[in-house]
Design a protein around this motif. Structure first.
Motif, PDB file in Angstrom:
ATOM      1  N   GLU A 233      39.276  16.593  86.577  1.00  0.00           N
ATOM      2  CA  GLU A 233      40.092  17.676  87.119  1.00  0.00           C
ATOM      3  C   GLU A 233      41.095  18.185  86.303  1.00  0.00           C
ATOM      4  OE1 GLU A 233      41.655  15.665  90.618  1.00  0.00           O
ATOM      5  OE2 GLU A 233      40.036  16.184  91.908  1.00  0.00           O
ATOM      6  N   ARG A 234      41.934  17.464  85.426  1.00  0.00           N
ATOM      7  CA  ARG A 234      42.970  17.939  84.571  1.00  0.00           C
ATOM      8  C   ARG A 234      42.121  18.620  83.568  1.00  0.00           C
ATOM      9  NH1 ARG A 234      46.394  13.717  80.965  1.00  0.00           N
ATOM     10  NH2 ARG A 234      46.433  14.846  79.152  1.00  0.00           N
ATOM     11  N   LEU A 235      40.808  18.476  83.088  1.00  0.00           N
ATOM     12  CA  LEU A 235      40.049  19.262  82.074  1.00  0.00           C
ATOM     13  C   LEU A 235      39.213  20.479  82.764  1.00  0.00           C
ATOM     14  CD1 LEU A 235      39.021  16.349  79.933  1.00  0.00           C
ATOM     15  CD2 LEU A 235      40.679  17.941  79.086  1.00  0.00           C
ATOM     16  N   HIS A 236      39.288  20.594  83.918  1.00  0.00           N
ATOM     17  CA  HIS A 236      38.618  21.557  84.692  1.00  0.00           C
ATOM     18  C   HIS A 236      37.091  21.495  84.452  1.00  0.00           C
ATOM     19  CE1 HIS A 236      42.279  23.288  85.563  1.00  0.00           C
ATOM     20  NE2 HIS A 236      42.756  23.470  84.407  1.00  0.00           N
ATOM     21  N   MET A 237      36.636  20.213  84.553  1.00  0.00           N
ATOM     22  CA  MET A 237      34.956  20.100  84.205  1.00  0.00           C
ATOM     23  C   MET A 237      34.612  18.832  85.280  1.00  0.00           C
ATOM     24  SD  MET A 237      35.411  17.825  80.558  1.00  0.00           S
ATOM     25  CE  MET A 237      33.320  17.493  80.568  1.00  0.00           C
ATOM     26  N   ALA A 238      33.374  18.793  85.385  1.00  0.00           N
ATOM     27  CA  ALA A 238      32.847  17.752  86.216  1.00  0.00           C
ATOM     28  C   ALA A 238      32.858  16.295  85.392  1.00  0.00           C
ATOM     29  CB  ALA A 238      31.324  18.065  86.420  1.00  0.00           C
ATOM     30  N   GLN A 239      32.869  15.240  86.575  1.00  0.00           N
ATOM     31  CA  GLN A 239      32.997  14.054  85.808  1.00  0.00           C
ATOM     32  C   GLN A 239      31.835  13.280  84.843  1.00  0.00           C
ATOM     33  OE1 GLN A 239      34.560  11.193  88.489  1.00  0.00           O
ATOM     34  NE2 GLN A 239      33.574   9.342  87.488  1.00  0.00           N
TER      35      GLN A 239
ATOM     36  N   PRO B 100      29.735  14.970  83.006  1.00  0.00           N
ATOM     37  CA  PRO B 100      29.656  15.186  81.514  1.00  0.00           C
ATOM     38  C   PRO B 100      30.881  14.846  80.909  1.00  0.00           C
ATOM     39  CG  PRO B 100      29.289  17.298  82.878  1.00  0.00           C
ATOM     40  CD  PRO B 100      29.715  16.345  83.945  1.00  0.00           C
ATOM     41  N   LEU B 101      31.913  14.611  81.600  1.00  0.00           N
ATOM     42  CA  LEU B 101      33.143  13.786  80.695  1.00  0.00           C
ATOM     43  C   LEU B 101      32.811  12.399  80.531  1.00  0.00           C
ATOM     44  CD1 LEU B 101      35.924  13.758  79.763  1.00  0.00           C
ATOM     45  CD2 LEU B 101      36.556  13.009  82.242  1.00  0.00           C
ATOM     46  N   SER B 102      32.047  11.619  81.347  1.00  0.00           N
ATOM     47  CA  SER B 102      31.638  10.373  80.954  1.00  0.00           C
ATOM     48  C   SER B 102      30.585  10.232  79.842  1.00  0.00           C
ATOM     49  CB  SER B 102      30.945   9.729  82.229  1.00  0.00           C
ATOM     50  OG  SER B 102      31.842   9.698  83.566  1.00  0.00           O
ATOM     51  N   GLN B 103      29.775  10.967  79.827  1.00  0.00           N
ATOM     52  CA  GLN B 103      28.876  11.486  78.713  1.00  0.00           C
ATOM     53  C   GLN B 103      29.372  11.606  77.484  1.00  0.00           C
ATOM     54  OE1 GLN B 103      26.009  14.405  79.911  1.00  0.00           O
ATOM     55  NE2 GLN B 103      25.438  13.222  81.705  1.00  0.00           N
ATOM     56  N   ALA B 104      30.424  12.689  77.440  1.00  0.00           N
ATOM     57  CA  ALA B 104      31.191  12.760  76.317  1.00  0.00           C
ATOM     58  C   ALA B 104      32.028  11.381  75.557  1.00  0.00           C
ATOM     59  CB  ALA B 104      32.252  13.796  76.437  1.00  0.00           C
ATOM     60  N   ILE B 105      32.535  10.757  76.572  1.00  0.00           N
ATOM     61  CA  ILE B 105      33.256   9.613  75.924  1.00  0.00           C
ATOM     62  C   ILE B 105      32.260   8.559  75.409  1.00  0.00           C
ATOM     63  CG2 ILE B 105      34.904   7.587  76.863  1.00  0.00           C
ATOM     64  CD1 ILE B 105      36.293  10.422  76.545  1.00  0.00           C
ATOM     65  N   ARG B 106      31.229   8.556  76.081  1.00  0.00           N
ATOM     66  CA  ARG B 106      30.104   7.480  75.478  1.00  0.00           C
ATOM     67  C   ARG B 106      29.530   7.935  74.226  1.00  0.00           C
ATOM     68  NH1 ARG B 106      28.534   7.021  81.091  1.00  0.00           N
ATOM     69  NH2 ARG B 106      26.821   8.608  80.962  1.00  0.00           N
ATOM     70  N   ARG B 107      29.391   9.287  74.089  1.00  0.00           N
ATOM     71  CA  ARG B 107      29.167   9.847  72.710  1.00  0.00           C
ATOM     72  C   ARG B 107      30.203   9.622  71.537  1.00  0.00           C
ATOM     73  NH1 ARG B 107      27.983  14.324  74.391  1.00  0.00           N
ATOM     74  NH2 ARG B 107      29.612  15.731  73.807  1.00  0.00           N
ATOM     75  N   LEU B 108      31.474   9.758  71.952  1.00  0.00           N
ATOM     76  CA  LEU B 108      32.500   9.561  71.113  1.00  0.00           C
ATOM     77  C   LEU B 108      32.576   8.178  70.719  1.00  0.00           C
ATOM     78  CD1 LEU B 108      35.114  10.356  69.640  1.00  0.00           C
ATOM     79  CD2 LEU B 108      36.543   9.907  71.814  1.00  0.00           C
ATOM     80  N   GLU B 109      32.326   7.200  71.909  1.00  0.00           N
ATOM     81  CA  GLU B 109      32.329   5.686  71.316  1.00  0.00           C
ATOM     82  C   GLU B 109      31.164   5.467  70.210  1.00  0.00           C
ATOM     83  OE1 GLU B 109      34.234   3.507  75.223  1.00  0.00           O
ATOM     84  OE2 GLU B 109      32.121   4.462  75.406  1.00  0.00           O
ATOM     85  N   ALA B 110      30.153   6.081  70.667  1.00  0.00           N
ATOM     86  CA  ALA B 110      29.024   6.163  69.848  1.00  0.00           C
ATOM     87  C   ALA B 110      29.297   6.276  68.120  1.00  0.00           C
ATOM     88  CB  ALA B 110      27.665   6.709  70.336  1.00  0.00           C
TER      89      ALA B 110
END
Length: 302
Positions: free
Chosen positions: A24-30, A32-42
């Motif tokens: 909500e803070r980033l004005h995006m759906a949850q 895609p955010l979860s996918q982005a964090i997994r990509r960062l961790e990778a």
């Protein structure tokens, strides 16, 4: 390379410790955010969060990376703001070269006004002859020059007259013409003259010769000196007389007087132009701000 967008997303999750609130803070759906964090961790090769159905917490690697991410984003914001300030001319640096006589009154007024309006611009000032200034501007070693007319064509630079200065004669105190307030230049035909070398300023040198010629004589130049203070010292020592800009009077020394000259029919020839010069092919916002201030300064130096 890790994208800045991923850093911002990671910081939001790390600060909220809740994917939904971070989304909500980033004005995006949850999702895609979860996918982005997994990509960062990778990309990092280590988990940054411990997740379960009830809690989200940072791992030790996540705590370490949060400090790095905040530093990177902070540095980026600072850099962006600094770049904007430089582009607007309110920050950065400005290298100025100027002829020596301007430091008596004209240049201090301009610099004081500039510093009061734009205190974050770092000024570097260097005294130089007109010839030296042109070389520095063409080589990119200076942003703006304040000079006399060069006397030769310099198509690489833009020139603008910003002020005028009266030409006066400097005489030893005991000179026969010193008692007069206005001295006919023709009355000085038999005197020895002191001047700057022509190679240091063709325009001023040729103007001095032309004035003397208009008064009916060719000056007998017996001494040459690059610095106006040296010329004044030689005049005070009785070694000759000199035609000088009126601003030299501000540095008045014992043993020397300054008088107006009279040359019939020469009009503005008894005035020196002060020019601003710059290379328009090198955009310099701070230089443009400086020029604005220069243009509002008194047009006649005294």
């Amino acid at each position: 390379m890790i994208e800045i967008r991923l850093l911002r997303q990671f910081v939001a999750v790390a600060e909220e410790l809740h994917f939904h609130r971070a989304a909500e803070r980033l004005h995006m759906a949850q999702p895609p955010l979860s996918q982005a964090i997994r990509r960062l961790e990778a990309e990092i090769g280590a988990p940054l969060f411990v997740r379960n159905n009830r809690n989200v917490a940072l791992t030790l690697a996540g705590v370490s990376f949060l400090e790095t991410a905040r530093n990177v984003l902070g540095a980026l914001e600072t850099g962006v703001e600094q770049a904007r300030r430089v582009a607007s001319g309110t920050s950065g640096s400005l290298k100025i070269v100027f002829v020596g006589t301007l430091h008596f009154n004209f240049l201090p007024r301009v610099v004081q006004a500039f510093r009061s309006r734009l205190p974050d611009v770092e000024l570097t000032l260097r005294e130089a002859t007109t010839t030296e200034q042109i070389a520095a501007l063409k080589a990119g070693l200076a942003d703006i020059g304040l000079m006399r007319r060069p006397g030769v064509a310099v198509p690489e630079l833009v020139f603008e007259r910003i002020a005028r200065e009266e030409i006066m004669v400097a005489l030893p105190e005991g000179h026969a013409q010193a008692a007069k307030q206005r001295v006919p230049l023709a009355a000085l035909a038999e005197d020895d003259f002191i001047a700057t070398p022509r190679s240091e300023g063709v325009g001023f040198y040729d103007q001095m010769i032309a004035l003397c010629n208009a008064a009916g004589f060719s000056p007998r130049i017996v001494q040459e000196a690059r610095q106006i203070e040296t010329i004044a010292g030689l005049v005070a020592g009785g070694l000759g007389i000199a035609l000088v800009p009126a601003s030299v009077r501000q540095g008045l020394r014992d043993g020397i007087v300054f008088r107006q000259i009279v040359v019939e029919g020469t009009g503005d020839a008894s005035f020196l132009d002060v020019l601003a010069a710059w290379d328009a092919s090198r955009p310099t916002p701070a230089r443009d701000k400086f020029l604005d201030i220069v243009r509002t300064t008194s047009s006649l130096i005294s």
